[in-house]
Every structure is written in C-alpha cells, then in structure tokens.
Motif scaffolding. Structure first.
Motif: not given
Length: 320
Positions: A113-119, A121-122, A128-129
């Motif tokens: 899978k390609v990382d959709e959140d490399p930074e 941010e999501k 809901t941590p």
C-alpha cells in the motif's frame, strides 16, 4: 504470492525448519521489540493528543499570557508564515506535475500500500485519540503481555476513557510483572484515587474487587498511608521517576502532608541512571506542586549542579 510459493517449496524440498521459522515469525511479528516500541510511542502520542484536546476545550491557548498588541503581532506573523508555506507547496506541486510521467509513479510490489498520510496530518487530526489508543493497546496486550509498559499504558488509556475496571485490571497486571517499577507505583496511586472519587458509582462486584486488590496491592492501607510508608521506608535513594511519582501522588492524597512531597523531591538520585531528563522532571514537578517555593527548586538544583554544570534548567533554578 511469494509466501504461497514458499509453502509448496518447503514441502517439496523438505526444508521444514525454514518453514517453521517463517510460521513462528508471522505468529510473533507483533511482539517484535521494534514494533512494540513503535506502538508504545504511538499510544503515548494519542494520550498527549487527548489531554491537549481536553485541556484546550476548544479555546486557543497559543496566545495565553500575551497582551492584545502582542496577540495581533503574533497572528500577523503566523498568517505570513502560512502564506509562505502555501506558496512553497503550490510551487512544489507545479514542479512535480510538470516533470511527472507515468514512469515516475511508485511501483507497488505484492499488493503493498502507498502511504496516504506521509506527513501524519490525518493521524494528528483524529477526533477520537483515546479510541485509537485503545485499539493499539489491545494489540500490545495480546502480543507483549510480559512487558510492564504494556499494562501501564493500558491503565493510562483506561483511566482517560473512564473505564475503571479495565484500569484496575491493568494496574494489577503491571504489579504482577514488576511491583517496584516507579511507574507502577504512580499508576497504582492514580487508579485507586480515581476509584475513591467514584466510590458511590461503583457496582457491588467492582467494589468487592477493589477491596480485595487494595488488600493485595496496598497491604490493606489507604493510598495516602501507602505513599507515606513507601517514602519513609526506602532503604536506598529513590530513583528520579519514583520521587516524581511519590511527589505527584502526595499532591492528590489529602492524608499526605506537603512534607512527604518535599522529602521525595529532595531524595538524592543516581545521575547516571536518571540522566538530565530525570533531574529536569524533578524540577518541573517541584514547580507544579510548589510554584511559589523557589528555595525548594534551588535546593534540588544544588544536588545536581556538579553533575550537569551546563544545564540551563539547573542554572535557572539555582539563581531564581
């Protein structure tokens, strides 16, 4: 696909030792030390996000303590920074679009899978941590149940989620593994304090379990008596973490005087084991518990001035 080929290859070539090694690796991959360490840090960040979200309560605390003119100036500076950042991102995206081609696309191997959140941010913007933290804690409990840090994190997450029965279970597990761990002491104190605050709302079954575990974990004493006895009966110098735990617990226990907190903070610790961060945590705890007592912070700093002569925190406390 490569693993399916490996199955048939091992059976065909009779290399069953390599086959069993692969099976064992897959069964225990979530218990690998690197994975466990990463998940522990992940849960720590989720807990920090939850605490920050609750403390801010929708208010902007970035400009707290500033005058109106300073707030306006800081906001103008922040807007300029965001504008520069947006312009930089736009230029970068145009450059990538102009020079991109079909051959520049990342190649996926075996369904990766390609990382959709490399930074991240999501990850940081989750609403809901605590629920996310609980999900990862359950995985740690299953695959790293022998690590006391697993159960200490589990107790902290359960306390934040107000699941006191789960917090009590996790504190008991941590005590079984390492009853002398400084964080175990702090977690026990925190769990039983929360249970005391919610005593009227506990079910009969949970109240009976609390009384039984209080006798087993605290020797049947109250939390304040347990903290006081632990502080006075220490045969050797306390570690920095244990001193912090005792000091923090003393601030929440009505039956423990401020002298217990002071004596815990002034216990000499081994600088090689606790390091500069441990000494800094002592000074931070002294500042939070006794904000007006500069003499206490100076006394703590004097204990470690020779070991950390270039420490800014220690020098500030010495000359406060």
């Amino acid at each position: 696909n490569d693993q399916f080929d490996f199955h048939s290859y091992c059976i065909r070539q009779m290399t069953l030792r390599a086959y069993m090694d692969l099976m064992d690796f897959e069964d225990n991959v979530y218990g690998h030390s690197y994975f466990v360490s990463a998940i522990q840090h992940l849960v720590e960040i989720y807990l920090h996000l939850a605490v920050s979200k609750n403390s801010s309560d929708g208010k902007d605390t970035a400009y707290e303590g500033m005058t109106p003119e300073e707030i306006k100036k800081a906001k103008r500076k922040e807007r300029r920074r965001q504008a520069r950042q947006a312009a930089g991102k736009e230029g970068e995206s145009q450059t990538k679009t102009a020079g991109s081609s079909s051959s520049d696309k990342p190649v996926e191997y075996f369904g990766s899978k390609v990382d959709e959140d490399p930074e991240g941010e999501k990850y940081l913007s989750t609403e809901t941590p605590l629920d996310e933290a609980a999900k990862y804690v359950r995985r740690l409990e299953k695959h790293a149940g022998n690590d006391p840090q697993t159960w200490l994190l589990s107790a902290r997450v359960a306390i934040q989620r107000e699941k006191l029965s789960l917090a009590l279970r996790a504190a008991f597990k941590a005590h079984e593994i390492d009853s002398k761990h400084p964080a175990t002491v702090e977690t026990l104190v925190c769990v039983f304090e929360k249970l005391a605050e919610s005593k009227d709302g506990l079910s009969a079954e949970l109240s009976a379990a609390v009384n039984q575990l209080r006798s087993q974990l605290l020797g049947g004493e109250s939390v304040s008596a347990y903290v006081g006895d632990l502080s006075s009966s220490a045969a050797k110098p306390l570690s920095a973490a244990l001193a912090v735990a005792l000091a923090r617990s003393a601030s929440t226990c009505k039956g423990v005087s401020a002298g217990v907190a002071r004596s815990a903070l002034l216990q000499p610790v081994d600088t090689k084991s606790c390091g500069h961060d441990g000494v800094a945590s002592l000074l931070q705890t002294a500042s939070s518990l006794f904000p007006e007592d500069a003499e206490l912070r100076s006394s703590i700093a004097k204990l470690y001035a020779d070991a950390f002569p270039f420490s800014t925190r220690i020098q500030e406390a010495l000359h406060a």
